[in-house]
Design a protein around this motif. Structure first.
Motif, PDB file in Angstrom:
ATOM      1  N   UNK A   1      17.625   1.428  21.593  1.00 10.78           N
ATOM      2  CA  UNK A   1      17.043   2.052  20.398  1.00 10.78           C
ATOM      3  C   UNK A   1      16.761   0.966  19.379  1.00 10.78           C
TER       4      UNK A   1
ATOM      5  N   UNK B   1      22.622   1.695  24.505  1.00 11.46           N
ATOM      6  CA  UNK B   1      23.442   2.764  25.069  1.00 11.46           C
ATOM      7  C   UNK B   1      23.502   2.613  26.579  1.00 11.46           C
TER       8      UNK B   1
ATOM      9  N   UNK C   1      24.538   4.975  30.029  1.00  8.51           N
ATOM     10  CA  UNK C   1      24.923   6.300  30.518  1.00  8.51           C
ATOM     11  C   UNK C   1      25.104   6.237  32.027  1.00  8.51           C
TER      12      UNK C   1
ATOM     13  N   UNK D   1      29.709   9.966  30.451  1.00  5.27           N
ATOM     14  CA  UNK D   1      29.456  10.119  29.024  1.00  5.27           C
ATOM     15  C   UNK D   1      28.613   8.957  28.491  1.00  5.27           C
ATOM     16  N   UNK D   2      27.944   9.200  27.375  1.00  7.12           N
ATOM     17  CA  UNK D   2      27.177   8.162  26.692  1.00  7.12           C
ATOM     18  C   UNK D   2      28.131   7.127  26.080  1.00  7.12           C
TER      19      UNK D   2
ATOM     20  N   UNK E   1      14.917  10.269  11.062  1.00  2.08           N
ATOM     21  CA  UNK E   1      14.528  11.664  10.844  1.00  2.08           C
ATOM     22  C   UNK E   1      14.131  11.894   9.398  1.00  2.08           C
TER      23      UNK E   1
ATOM     24  N   UNK F   1      18.513  11.566   7.985  1.00  2.00           N
ATOM     25  CA  UNK F   1      19.826  11.479   8.591  1.00  2.00           C
ATOM     26  C   UNK F   1      20.265  10.015   8.461  1.00  2.00           C
TER      27      UNK F   1
ATOM     28  N   UNK G   1      30.960   4.925  16.147  1.00  6.19           N
ATOM     29  CA  UNK G   1      30.044   5.742  15.341  1.00  6.19           C
ATOM     30  C   UNK G   1      30.923   6.472  14.338  1.00  6.19           C
TER      31      UNK G   1
ATOM     32  N   UNK H   1      28.748  14.986   7.738  1.00  2.00           N
ATOM     33  CA  UNK H   1      28.932  16.068   8.713  1.00  2.00           C
ATOM     34  C   UNK H   1      30.404  16.167   9.116  1.00  2.00           C
TER      35      UNK H   1
ATOM     36  N   UNK I   1      23.359  17.160  15.531  1.00  2.00           N
ATOM     37  CA  UNK I   1      22.300  16.328  14.946  1.00  2.00           C
ATOM     38  C   UNK I   1      21.474  15.747  16.080  1.00  2.00           C
ATOM     39  N   UNK I   2      20.182  16.048  16.063  1.00  2.00           N
ATOM     40  CA  UNK I   2      19.248  15.482  17.039  1.00  2.00           C
ATOM     41  C   UNK I   2      18.507  14.313  16.400  1.00  2.00           C
ATOM     42  N   UNK I   3      18.594  13.162  16.997  1.00  2.04           N
ATOM     43  CA  UNK I   3      17.851  11.982  16.549  1.00  2.04           C
ATOM     44  C   UNK I   3      16.707  11.733  17.526  1.00  2.04           C
TER      45      UNK I   3
ATOM     46  N   UNK J   1      15.670  11.040  22.680  1.00  6.88           N
ATOM     47  CA  UNK J   1      16.359  11.959  21.776  1.00  6.88           C
ATOM     48  C   UNK J   1      17.853  11.866  22.058  1.00  6.88           C
ATOM     49  N   UNK J   2      18.587  11.722  20.982  1.00  8.85           N
ATOM     50  CA  UNK J   2      20.035  11.581  21.064  1.00  8.85           C
ATOM     51  C   UNK J   2      20.649  12.811  20.407  1.00  8.85           C
TER      52      UNK J   2
ATOM     53  N   UNK K   1      23.973  14.341  18.798  1.00  9.74           N
ATOM     54  CA  UNK K   1      25.316  14.099  18.274  1.00  9.74           C
ATOM     55  C   UNK K   1      25.988  15.430  17.973  1.00  9.74           C
TER      56      UNK K   1
ATOM     57  N   UNK L   1      29.369  16.933  15.736  1.00 10.10           N
ATOM     58  CA  UNK L   1      30.436  16.588  14.803  1.00 10.10           C
ATOM     59  C   UNK L   1      31.238  17.850  14.495  1.00 10.10           C
TER      60      UNK L   1
ATOM     61  N   UNK M   1      32.584  11.838  15.241  1.00  6.83           N
ATOM     62  CA  UNK M   1      31.235  11.955  15.791  1.00  6.83           C
ATOM     63  C   UNK M   1      31.273  11.731  17.311  1.00  6.83           C
TER      64      UNK M   1
ATOM     65  N   UNK N   1      28.744  11.248  20.540  1.00  7.36           N
ATOM     66  CA  UNK N   1      27.381  11.089  21.057  1.00  7.36           C
ATOM     67  C   UNK N   1      27.336  11.848  22.371  1.00  7.36           C
ATOM     68  N   UNK N   2      26.847  13.093  22.296  1.00  2.00           N
ATOM     69  CA  UNK N   2      27.004  14.010  23.421  1.00  2.00           C
ATOM     70  C   UNK N   2      26.022  13.724  24.541  1.00  2.00           C
ATOM     71  N   UNK N   3      24.771  13.368  24.152  1.00  7.16           N
ATOM     72  CA  UNK N   3      23.748  13.332  25.185  1.00  7.16           C
ATOM     73  C   UNK N   3      22.645  12.361  24.791  1.00  7.16           C
ATOM     74  N   UNK N   4      22.190  11.602  25.769  1.00  6.61           N
ATOM     75  CA  UNK N   4      20.999  10.767  25.611  1.00  6.61           C
ATOM     76  C   UNK N   4      19.922  11.336  26.515  1.00  6.61           C
TER      77      UNK N   4
END
Lengths: 121, 121, 121
Positions: free
Chosen positions: A56, A79, A81, A86-87, B59, B75, B89, B116, C54-56, C76-77, C79, C81, C87, C89-92
């Motif tokens: 990124x 990042x 994955x 998990x990330x 964002x 954000x 993070x 948040x 939160x979507x980045x 798209x990342x 997050x 919280x 925080x 980081x759930x998904x990339x």
């Protein structure tokens, strides 16, 4: 960086000039051919391990120089994955590029990456 | 935020108006001088602890007001990287700025940051 | 995505065309009404659990097609919280949108999301 993340290492290396330099911390690779070779090796290792990388780029500032060159400074986040995993936010870096224009395209003449927590700023 | 991350707290505070307000959660600092002082204190603490901070803004939406002001909503993500350690993070926030223009430069008249998981949105 | 993060699922779903398709991995939702319904359900679950999402969006490239459509590709990342928590980081993901313009507004005709580590690229 999308090219690099997709494993298109030759196309990514072509964003450097032929004599471009890619510096990370205190090591440097000289020339887009060697940059391509080094990138290929790393990409193959990640592919073999089943790990997707995502770079990124953000917080970009661009400063024009007197000589027609541009200096682009950005934050870059790496990042990782793993398949089914998990990330991981592997690395936070600052990337400073010197860009030159030829044939209507900007290319990286010199990239210097400092890794937060590892390299002196 | 790059200025803040680099420890250039006075230059960063100068992006506020002289009577600017910096609100985080339910506490507020009034005036760019006090904002600079507070930022210096925090920056010194992170430097002493050997922790690099990185603020990522993303964002972004900008809404012009009737009065010539702008409202900028973004954000903001705060990363912390200790020397020799992993990327953390630390915080996800929403940043709402009221910006005014003077002398051809936009400055922050009012910044409200909601964290948040901590502050009510 | 700010609309989605704010729980404004109807407004978010209205960024799709009426016959829009939202594909994640190998499942798909057809039509903005069903997309709104599915989003509402997920948003309610996160709200009940006290988790802010939160979507980045970043690393955007936009490619015009011959037919007046646009293809927008982004990273798209996601997050998460939790209230009082850290925080995550759930998904990339990689998000590929086909956008069409009507009434002076671009809308998503087809969105395909691939989740790194889960879905084949």
């Amino acid at each position: 960086m999308q090219l690099l993340d997709a494993g298109s290492t030759d196309e990514w290396a072509a964003t450097f000039t032929e004599d471009g330099v890619f510096e990370v911390g205190d090591s440097a690779v000289h020339g887009s051919q060697d940059i391509a070779r080094a990138a290929r090796k790393v990409a193959d290792e990640f592919a073999a391990a089943g790990v997707q990388r995502r770079h990124w780029i953000g917080m970009l500032t661009v400063t024009p120089g007197d000589d027609g060159e541009l200096t682009a400074r950005s934050y870059a986040l790496v990042l990782e994955i793993p398949t089914g995993g998990e990330v991981v936010v592997r690395r936070s870096t600052v990337c400073t590029d010197r860009l030159v224009s030829s044939d209507g395209q900007w290319r990286v003449k010199h990239r210097r990456v400092t890794r937060d927590g590892l390299d002196p700023a």
